[in-house]
Design a protein around this motif. Structure first.
Motif, PDB file in Angstrom:
ATOM      1  N   ILE A  31       0.842  -1.195   0.000  1.00 48.34           N
ATOM      2  CA  ILE A  31       0.000   0.000   0.000  1.00 48.34           C
ATOM      3  C   ILE A  31       0.885   1.257   0.000  1.00 48.34           C
ATOM      4  N   SER A  32       1.946   1.240   0.790  1.00 47.97           N
ATOM      5  CA  SER A  32       2.874   2.381   0.818  1.00 47.97           C
ATOM      6  C   SER A  32       3.514   2.588  -0.549  1.00 47.97           C
ATOM      7  N   ASN A  33       3.897   1.481  -1.195  1.00 41.64           N
ATOM      8  CA  ASN A  33       4.465   1.583  -2.541  1.00 41.64           C
ATOM      9  C   ASN A  33       3.448   2.161  -3.520  1.00 41.64           C
ATOM     10  N   ALA A  34       2.205   1.713  -3.410  1.00 40.84           N
ATOM     11  CA  ALA A  34       1.156   2.211  -4.307  1.00 40.84           C
ATOM     12  C   ALA A  34       0.913   3.702  -4.098  1.00 40.84           C
ATOM     13  N   VAL A  35       0.952   4.149  -2.844  1.00 38.07           N
ATOM     14  CA  VAL A  35       0.781   5.580  -2.559  1.00 38.07           C
ATOM     15  C   VAL A  35       1.900   6.377  -3.231  1.00 38.07           C
ATOM     16  N   ALA A  36       3.128   5.882  -3.124  1.00 37.13           N
ATOM     17  CA  ALA A  36       4.255   6.566  -3.767  1.00 37.13           C
ATOM     18  C   ALA A  36       4.099   6.560  -5.293  1.00 37.13           C
ATOM     19  N   GLN A  37       3.635   5.434  -5.835  1.00 35.99           N
ATOM     20  CA  GLN A  37       3.438   5.347  -7.283  1.00 35.99           C
ATOM     21  C   GLN A  37       2.327   6.283  -7.737  1.00 35.99           C
ATOM     22  N   CYS A  38       1.266   6.390  -6.954  1.00 40.51           N
ATOM     23  CA  CYS A  38       0.187   7.332  -7.285  1.00 40.51           C
ATOM     24  C   CYS A  38       0.728   8.761  -7.301  1.00 40.51           C
ATOM     25  N   GLY A  39       1.530   9.089  -6.293  1.00 36.99           N
ATOM     26  CA  GLY A  39       2.100  10.428  -6.202  1.00 36.99           C
ATOM     27  C   GLY A  39       3.031  10.751  -7.362  1.00 36.99           C
ATOM     28  N   ALA A  40       3.675   9.718  -7.903  1.00 39.25           N
ATOM     29  CA  ALA A  40       4.603   9.909  -9.020  1.00 39.25           C
ATOM     30  C   ALA A  40       3.909   9.829 -10.376  1.00 39.25           C
ATOM     31  N   GLY A  41       2.595   9.608 -10.358  1.00 38.32           N
ATOM     32  CA  GLY A  41       1.852   9.524 -11.611  1.00 38.32           C
ATOM     33  C   GLY A  41       1.996   8.180 -12.312  1.00 38.32           C
ATOM     34  N   GLN A  42       2.467   7.179 -11.606  1.00 35.03           N
ATOM     35  CA  GLN A  42       2.634   5.834 -12.168  1.00 35.03           C
ATOM     36  C   GLN A  42       1.385   5.003 -11.867  1.00 35.03           C
ATOM     37  N   PHE A  43       0.299   5.348 -12.534  1.00 32.67           N
ATOM     38  CA  PHE A  43      -0.997   4.757 -12.205  1.00 32.67           C
ATOM     39  C   PHE A  43      -1.097   3.282 -12.577  1.00 32.67           C
ATOM     40  N   THR A  44      -0.497   2.877 -13.673  1.00 37.01           N
ATOM     41  CA  THR A  44      -0.525   1.468 -14.064  1.00 37.01           C
ATOM     42  C   THR A  44       0.238   0.623 -13.055  1.00 37.01           C
ATOM     43  N   GLU A  45       1.404   1.090 -12.642  1.00 40.70           N
ATOM     44  CA  GLU A  45       2.202   0.372 -11.661  1.00 40.70           C
ATOM     45  C   GLU A  45       1.475   0.299 -10.319  1.00 40.70           C
ATOM     46  N   ALA A  46       0.831   1.400  -9.934  1.00 40.86           N
ATOM     47  CA  ALA A  46       0.078   1.418  -8.677  1.00 40.86           C
ATOM     48  C   ALA A  46      -1.069   0.417  -8.726  1.00 40.86           C
ATOM     49  N   THR A  47      -1.751   0.346  -9.849  1.00 36.84           N
ATOM     50  CA  THR A  47      -2.842  -0.618  -9.998  1.00 36.84           C
ATOM     51  C   THR A  47      -2.307  -2.036  -9.853  1.00 36.84           C
ATOM     52  N   HIS A  48      -1.183  -2.315 -10.477  1.00 38.05           N
ATOM     53  CA  HIS A  48      -0.583  -3.652 -10.386  1.00 38.05           C
ATOM     54  C   HIS A  48      -0.208  -3.973  -8.936  1.00 38.05           C
ATOM     55  N   THR A  49       0.352  -3.004  -8.224  1.00 36.91           N
ATOM     56  CA  THR A  49       0.720  -3.203  -6.826  1.00 36.91           C
ATOM     57  C   THR A  49      -0.514  -3.482  -5.973  1.00 36.91           C
ATOM     58  N   ILE A  50      -1.586  -2.743  -6.226  1.00 36.80           N
ATOM     59  CA  ILE A  50      -2.834  -2.949  -5.484  1.00 36.80           C
ATOM     60  C   ILE A  50      -3.409  -4.335  -5.766  1.00 36.80           C
ATOM     61  N   VAL A  51      -3.345  -4.773  -7.005  1.00 33.95           N
ATOM     62  CA  VAL A  51      -3.836  -6.113  -7.363  1.00 33.95           C
ATOM     63  C   VAL A  51      -3.047  -7.173  -6.601  1.00 33.95           C
ATOM     64  N   GLN A  52      -1.741  -7.005  -6.503  1.00 34.79           N
ATOM     65  CA  GLN A  52      -0.916  -7.947  -5.754  1.00 34.79           C
ATOM     66  C   GLN A  52      -1.289  -7.947  -4.274  1.00 34.79           C
ATOM     67  N   ALA A  53      -1.505  -6.761  -3.714  1.00 38.66           N
ATOM     68  CA  ALA A  53      -1.881  -6.663  -2.310  1.00 38.66           C
ATOM     69  C   ALA A  53      -3.219  -7.349  -2.056  1.00 38.66           C
ATOM     70  N   ARG A  54      -4.171  -7.120  -2.940  1.00 42.92           N
ATOM     71  CA  ARG A  54      -5.479  -7.752  -2.781  1.00 42.92           C
ATOM     72  C   ARG A  54      -5.410  -9.256  -2.962  1.00 42.92           C
ATOM     73  N   ALA A  55      -4.512  -9.707  -3.815  1.00 44.33           N
ATOM     74  CA  ALA A  55      -4.330 -11.146  -3.999  1.00 44.33           C
ATOM     75  C   ALA A  55      -3.811 -11.780  -2.700  1.00 44.33           C
ATOM     76  N   LEU A  56      -2.911 -11.093  -2.023  1.00 41.10           N
ATOM     77  CA  LEU A  56      -2.428 -11.592  -0.718  1.00 41.10           C
ATOM     78  C   LEU A  56      -3.584 -11.654   0.287  1.00 41.10           C
ATOM     79  N   LEU A  57      -4.414 -10.639   0.266  1.00 42.59           N
ATOM     80  CA  LEU A  57      -5.534 -10.608   1.219  1.00 42.59           C
ATOM     81  C   LEU A  57      -6.530 -11.735   0.963  1.00 42.59           C
ATOM     82  N   THR A  58      -6.765 -12.030  -0.299  1.00 42.22           N
ATOM     83  CA  THR A  58      -7.744 -13.061  -0.608  1.00 42.22           C
ATOM     84  C   THR A  58      -7.151 -14.460  -0.535  1.00 42.22           C
ATOM     85  N   LYS A  59      -5.835 -14.543  -0.488  1.00 41.67           N
ATOM     86  CA  LYS A  59      -5.157 -15.845  -0.406  1.00 41.67           C
ATOM     87  C   LYS A  59      -5.381 -16.497   0.948  1.00 41.67           C
ATOM     88  N   GLU A  60      -5.447 -15.694   2.007  1.00 41.45           N
ATOM     89  CA  GLU A  60      -5.587 -16.241   3.357  1.00 41.45           C
ATOM     90  C   GLU A  60      -7.017 -16.563   3.690  1.00 41.45           C
TER      91      GLU A  60
END
Length: 99
Positions: free
Chosen positions: A70-99
């Motif tokens: 989430i911290s990485n995604a916030v930094a990516q959002c701030g840098a205008g790297q929206f595609t990368e932020a989306t990918h990071t969020i998808v990975q984070a959500r995948a971890l959440l749904t894995k458990e």
């Protein structure tokens, strides 16, 4: 190798690459994650993921990993790297749904 064998191998490699790209896109769609296109939608994805984390019981390790993403995604959002932020969020959500 014969020429027909090379064509078969090449065709198989192309099909695997196309399938992988399609599976990634389908995975994002199935998770209900629309790609962030601006700062507002990017921040909303982060906010929704934080809410998911708060509502989901996970181990301490998973909690730390998701918080880091989430911290990485916030930094990516701030840098205008929206595609990368989306990918990071998808990975984070995948971890959440894995458990």
């Amino acid at each position: 190798m014969f020429i027909p064998d090379i064509r078969v191998v090449f065709f198989a490699a192309v099909m695997v690459a196309l399938f992988s790209a399609g599976a990634f896109a389908a995975g994002n769609a199935n998770r209900g994650v629309a790609p962030a296109t601006d700062a507002k939608t990017c921040k909303q994805l982060v906010s929704d993921t934080r809410e998911m984390l708060a509502e989901t019981e996970v181990t301490d390790d998973t909690d730390k990993a998701v918080e880091s993403m989430i911290s990485n995604a916030v930094a990516q959002c701030g840098a205008g790297q929206f595609t990368e932020a989306t990918h990071t969020i998808v990975q984070a959500r995948a971890l959440l749904t894995k458990e």
